[in-house]
Structures are given as C-alpha cells and as structure tokens.
Design a protein around this motif. Structure first.
Motif, PDB file in Angstrom:
ATOM      1  N   VAL A   1       0.911  -1.234  -0.153  1.00  0.00           N
ATOM      2  CA  VAL A   1       0.074   0.058  -0.062  1.00  0.00           C
ATOM      3  C   VAL A   1       0.802   1.019   0.118  1.00  0.00           C
ATOM      4  N   LEU A   2       0.290   2.366  -0.464  1.00  0.00           N
ATOM      5  CA  LEU A   2       0.801   3.761  -0.545  1.00  0.00           C
ATOM      6  C   LEU A   2       0.032   4.617   0.505  1.00  0.00           C
ATOM      7  N   ASP A   3       0.902   5.400   1.168  1.00  0.00           N
ATOM      8  CA  ASP A   3       0.425   6.531   1.955  1.00  0.00           C
ATOM      9  C   ASP A   3      -0.213   7.801   1.160  1.00  0.00           C
ATOM     10  N   PRO A   4      -1.014   8.595   1.833  1.00  0.00           N
ATOM     11  CA  PRO A   4      -1.658   9.509   1.060  1.00  0.00           C
ATOM     12  C   PRO A   4      -0.626  10.458   0.183  1.00  0.00           C
ATOM     13  N   MET A   5       0.556  10.665   0.257  1.00  0.00           N
ATOM     14  CA  MET A   5       1.318  11.483  -0.154  1.00  0.00           C
ATOM     15  C   MET A   5       1.909  10.815  -1.477  1.00  0.00           C
ATOM     16  N   ALA A   6       1.961   9.520  -1.341  1.00  0.00           N
ATOM     17  CA  ALA A   6       2.826   8.717  -2.510  1.00  0.00           C
ATOM     18  C   ALA A   6       1.784   8.229  -3.045  1.00  0.00           C
ATOM     19  N   ALA A   7       0.410   8.092  -2.787  1.00  0.00           N
ATOM     20  CA  ALA A   7      -0.627   7.390  -3.627  1.00  0.00           C
ATOM     21  C   ALA A   7      -0.983   7.905  -5.021  1.00  0.00           C
ATOM     22  N   THR A   8      -0.775   9.151  -5.405  1.00  0.00           N
ATOM     23  CA  THR A   8      -1.026   9.328  -6.550  1.00  0.00           C
ATOM     24  C   THR A   8       0.028  10.046  -7.337  1.00  0.00           C
ATOM     25  N   VAL A   9       1.298   9.338  -7.107  1.00  0.00           N
ATOM     26  CA  VAL A   9       2.342   9.846  -7.789  1.00  0.00           C
ATOM     27  C   VAL A   9       2.699   8.534  -8.611  1.00  0.00           C
ATOM     28  N   ILE A  10       3.045   8.709 -10.022  1.00  0.00           N
ATOM     29  CA  ILE A  10       3.118   7.623 -10.957  1.00  0.00           C
ATOM     30  C   ILE A  10       4.755   7.587 -11.650  1.00  0.00           C
ATOM     31  N   HIS A  11       5.290   6.297 -11.462  1.00  0.00           N
ATOM     32  CA  HIS A  11       6.338   6.130 -12.376  1.00  0.00           C
ATOM     33  C   HIS A  11       5.867   5.371 -13.670  1.00  0.00           C
ATOM     34  N   ALA A  12       6.489   6.017 -14.698  1.00  0.00           N
ATOM     35  CA  ALA A  12       5.960   5.521 -15.979  1.00  0.00           C
ATOM     36  C   ALA A  12       6.945   5.847 -16.864  1.00  0.00           C
ATOM     37  N   ASP A  13       7.056   4.981 -18.091  1.00  0.00           N
ATOM     38  CA  ASP A  13       7.889   5.365 -19.082  1.00  0.00           C
ATOM     39  C   ASP A  13       7.730   6.584 -19.983  1.00  0.00           C
ATOM     40  N   SER A  14       6.234   6.900 -19.989  1.00  0.00           N
ATOM     41  CA  SER A  14       5.927   7.964 -20.816  1.00  0.00           C
ATOM     42  C   SER A  14       4.529   8.379 -20.369  1.00  0.00           C
ATOM     43  N   LEU A  15       3.992   9.474 -20.936  1.00  0.00           N
ATOM     44  CA  LEU A  15       2.712  10.045 -20.769  1.00  0.00           C
ATOM     45  C   LEU A  15       1.661   8.952 -20.753  1.00  0.00           C
ATOM     46  N   ASP A  16       1.996   8.340 -22.025  1.00  0.00           N
ATOM     47  CA  ASP A  16       0.929   7.410 -22.526  1.00  0.00           C
ATOM     48  C   ASP A  16       0.894   5.772 -21.480  1.00  0.00           C
ATOM     49  N   LYS A  17       1.716   5.859 -20.475  1.00  0.00           N
ATOM     50  CA  LYS A  17       1.780   4.867 -19.755  1.00  0.00           C
ATOM     51  C   LYS A  17       1.360   5.229 -18.144  1.00  0.00           C
ATOM     52  N   VAL A  18       0.945   6.381 -17.928  1.00  0.00           N
ATOM     53  CA  VAL A  18       0.489   7.046 -16.741  1.00  0.00           C
ATOM     54  C   VAL A  18      -0.923   6.364 -16.263  1.00  0.00           C
TER      55      VAL A  18
ATOM     56  N   PHE B   1      -1.717  14.950 -14.948  1.00  0.00           N
ATOM     57  CA  PHE B   1      -0.308  14.912 -14.521  1.00  0.00           C
ATOM     58  C   PHE B   1       0.643  15.294 -15.398  1.00  0.00           C
ATOM     59  N   ALA B   2       1.437  15.766 -14.916  1.00  0.00           N
ATOM     60  CA  ALA B   2       2.796  16.318 -15.870  1.00  0.00           C
ATOM     61  C   ALA B   2       4.013  15.561 -15.469  1.00  0.00           C
ATOM     62  N   PRO B   3       5.173  15.548 -16.209  1.00  0.00           N
ATOM     63  CA  PRO B   3       6.276  14.966 -15.550  1.00  0.00           C
ATOM     64  C   PRO B   3       7.072  15.777 -14.660  1.00  0.00           C
ATOM     65  N   VAL B   4       7.729  15.285 -13.710  1.00  0.00           N
ATOM     66  CA  VAL B   4       8.526  15.875 -12.720  1.00  0.00           C
ATOM     67  C   VAL B   4      10.070  16.007 -13.414  1.00  0.00           C
ATOM     68  N   GLY B   5      10.360  17.067 -14.036  1.00  0.00           N
ATOM     69  CA  GLY B   5      11.757  17.106 -14.494  1.00  0.00           C
ATOM     70  C   GLY B   5      11.914  15.716 -15.493  1.00  0.00           C
ATOM     71  N   GLN B   6      13.052  15.172 -15.816  1.00  0.00           N
ATOM     72  CA  GLN B   6      13.549  14.144 -16.538  1.00  0.00           C
ATOM     73  C   GLN B   6      13.626  12.725 -15.687  1.00  0.00           C
ATOM     74  N   THR B   7      13.093  12.691 -14.571  1.00  0.00           N
ATOM     75  CA  THR B   7      12.917  11.596 -13.471  1.00  0.00           C
ATOM     76  C   THR B   7      12.048  10.637 -14.125  1.00  0.00           C
ATOM     77  N   GLY B   8      11.239  10.587 -14.820  1.00  0.00           N
ATOM     78  CA  GLY B   8      10.382   9.252 -15.120  1.00  0.00           C
ATOM     79  C   GLY B   8       9.164   9.334 -14.042  1.00  0.00           C
ATOM     80  N   VAL B   9       8.975  10.469 -13.115  1.00  0.00           N
ATOM     81  CA  VAL B   9       8.068  10.269 -12.385  1.00  0.00           C
ATOM     82  C   VAL B   9       6.910  11.354 -13.003  1.00  0.00           C
ATOM     83  N   TYR B  10       5.571  11.270 -12.713  1.00  0.00           N
ATOM     84  CA  TYR B  10       4.529  11.772 -13.057  1.00  0.00           C
ATOM     85  C   TYR B  10       3.705  12.433 -11.916  1.00  0.00           C
ATOM     86  N   ALA B  11       3.508  13.835 -11.677  1.00  0.00           N
ATOM     87  CA  ALA B  11       2.710  14.047 -10.578  1.00  0.00           C
ATOM     88  C   ALA B  11       1.575  14.837 -11.058  1.00  0.00           C
ATOM     89  N   PRO B  12       0.534  15.028 -10.014  1.00  0.00           N
ATOM     90  CA  PRO B  12      -0.627  15.887 -10.512  1.00  0.00           C
ATOM     91  C   PRO B  12      -0.373  16.951 -10.549  1.00  0.00           C
TER      92      PRO B  12
END
Length: 262
Positions: A143-160, A228-239
């Motif tokens: 499980v994820l806590d409320p802060m981590a639950a809506t942040v996505i690791h993905a290879d691209s926007l198409d995979k979010v 969602f938008a990408p967080v820099g070049q990290t592969g992370v997508y945040a709301p």
C-alpha cells in the motif's frame, strides 16, 4: 473531525510531486490552491528531495479564504521511502494538524511495502461491528500513504493511466483506479508542456462504515479527474491539476508552481 481531516489529506494528496529515480540529488517545489465554486478553501506547499533510490517530502497545508471561518485547519505532512523499480515503497508517513484548538496526528510505519504500525491521535471511537468493514493484514500489504498514492512512475505520458493504486490513510484502505481520458498541455510557474488526464475511480476496501453517504457519493456519483505532468527528467509524473465532484460542488486543486529547484 478525524474523517474530515482525512478528507483534507486525500484532497491534497493529488497535489504532491514526489520520488524520482535519480543518481544525483534533485529537489522540487510544488505550490497548490484548493477551491470550491471559485473560492479558495486551502493552500498547500511541498518541498521534495530525491537521491539514488530514496525520497523525502515535507509539506504544509492550511485552510484559506472563507473556509477559515468554518474550519481553520493547519498542519504539516511528511513522507519518506525508497524506490524499487517502478514502485514506491514508503517507510514512514506523518501528518500533524490542528483544527481550531483540537490537535490531531496520524503516524504510519512501513516495512517492505507493508504497514507495520499505525498511530492516530485522538484514537478513533469504538466501531459498531454490525456496519464496520474491518482491516485485515492482507489489506495492508503493498500500500501507499496519501502523499505517495497519486504519484506515478511510468515510461511516458501514455503509460500513466491504466493502473490501480492501493491507498491507506491511517484508517481506511481504498483502491484508486486510473483510466485514460485525454491529453493536453498547460503552463504554470516552472512548467510548460504536455499533460495527460486520467479519470480516477474510488473504491473503499476496508476500514470504513458501510452505507456512509460521503463514501457512497465518491464511489458511485463523483467525477474525479486528475491531470499529470512530468517531474523534470525523472520518469515520475505528478498531478498538476485535479477536480473532485462533491455534494457541495466541484473541488479543484491547481498548481501555481511546479518546478525543479536543483
């Protein structure tokens, strides 16, 4: 008061840029406004830092505008953990908040992706077993806590989109299901570029009272959209933007700042 404070955390959870799988230290800053019917009801600010396979987030939230007349809530939240592959693994989550003169706290400890301890102050009232869906050990794994639950690791926007996230807020376990809606673009301080919008489905699993009207509304009638938008070049997508349909109107979470600071 406990449930309303949890609701504030859940609403603001969509506004948290978090962990990046990075070999060097990276820091990000996010500032958000929460509004209903165009009136600001809350503000949030978060600072995140990531190094190697670890992440750490510190934030503050507070009521704003007319909301302070009815419920003056202020607090701090923190989360830390590790990144394993494409998955976040929280280690600790804590929220300290004060509504009026009443202080509350939620502390969750994790190990290997599972909850090991939860402390809530003030302690929840005794539950009626006839209408309470209890938590079991199986509900608290991966499980994820409320802060981590809506942040996505993905290879691209198409995979979010196209995934289900297991959320635990210190009392309730729920599934958040993301399905693709559309692509777009946006411009805020620190970010100008492409976005993807997912529709979010909410399904309570355990740790809640049956036939609770507010949960039934979120599950059956509420339209929840998260962009969602990408967080820099990290592969992370945040709301970067979200809307949540409620009985009193649509709650909107909008980023005013979304940028790397290092």
């Amino acid at each position: 008061m406990l449930r309303s404070s949890h609701a504030l955390l859940a609403s603001l959870a969509v506004a948290l840029p978090t962990a990046a799988s990075a070999a060097t230290l990276q820091s990000f800053k996010g500032e958000y406004t929460v509004s209903v019917h165009g009136f600001s009801v809350a503000k949030a600010s978060f600072s995140s830092s990531y190094e190697g396979d670890t992440y750490s987030i510190e934030g503050s939230v507070s009521s704003a505008g007319l909301a302070t007349i009815f419920d003056d809530t202020r607090g701090t939240v923190s989360s830390k953990g590790k990144i394993s592959g494409k998955q976040l693994q929280p280690q600790a989550f804590r929220a300290d908040y004060k509504s009026g003169e009443k202080a509350s706290m939620i502390d969750i400890q994790f190990a290997n992706g599972a909850v090991t301890a939860t402390k809530v102050v003030p302690a929840p009232k005794k539950r009626n077993p006839k209408n309470w869906i209890p938590l079991g050990a199986s509900h608290l794994a991966s499980v994820l806590d409320p802060m981590a639950a809506t942040v996505i690791h993905a290879d691209s926007l198409d995979k979010v989109c196209g995934r289900t996230v297991k959320l635990y807020d210190g009392e309730m376990r729920a599934n958040l299901t993301l399905t693709y809606d559309s692509k777009g673009s946006t411009s805020v301080r620190g970010y100008k570029g492409d976005t993807v919008t997912c529709r979010l489905g909410f399904e309570p699993v355990a740790g809640y009272r049956k036939n609770r009207k507010s949960l039934d509304y979120l599950r059956k009638r509420s339209r929840i959209m998260v962009t969602f938008a990408p967080v820099g070049q990290t592969g992370v997508y945040a709301p970067i933007h979200a809307t949540v349909g409620t009985k009193i109107g649509t709650l909107t979470v909008s980023a005013e700042r979304f940028e790397a600071t290092e």
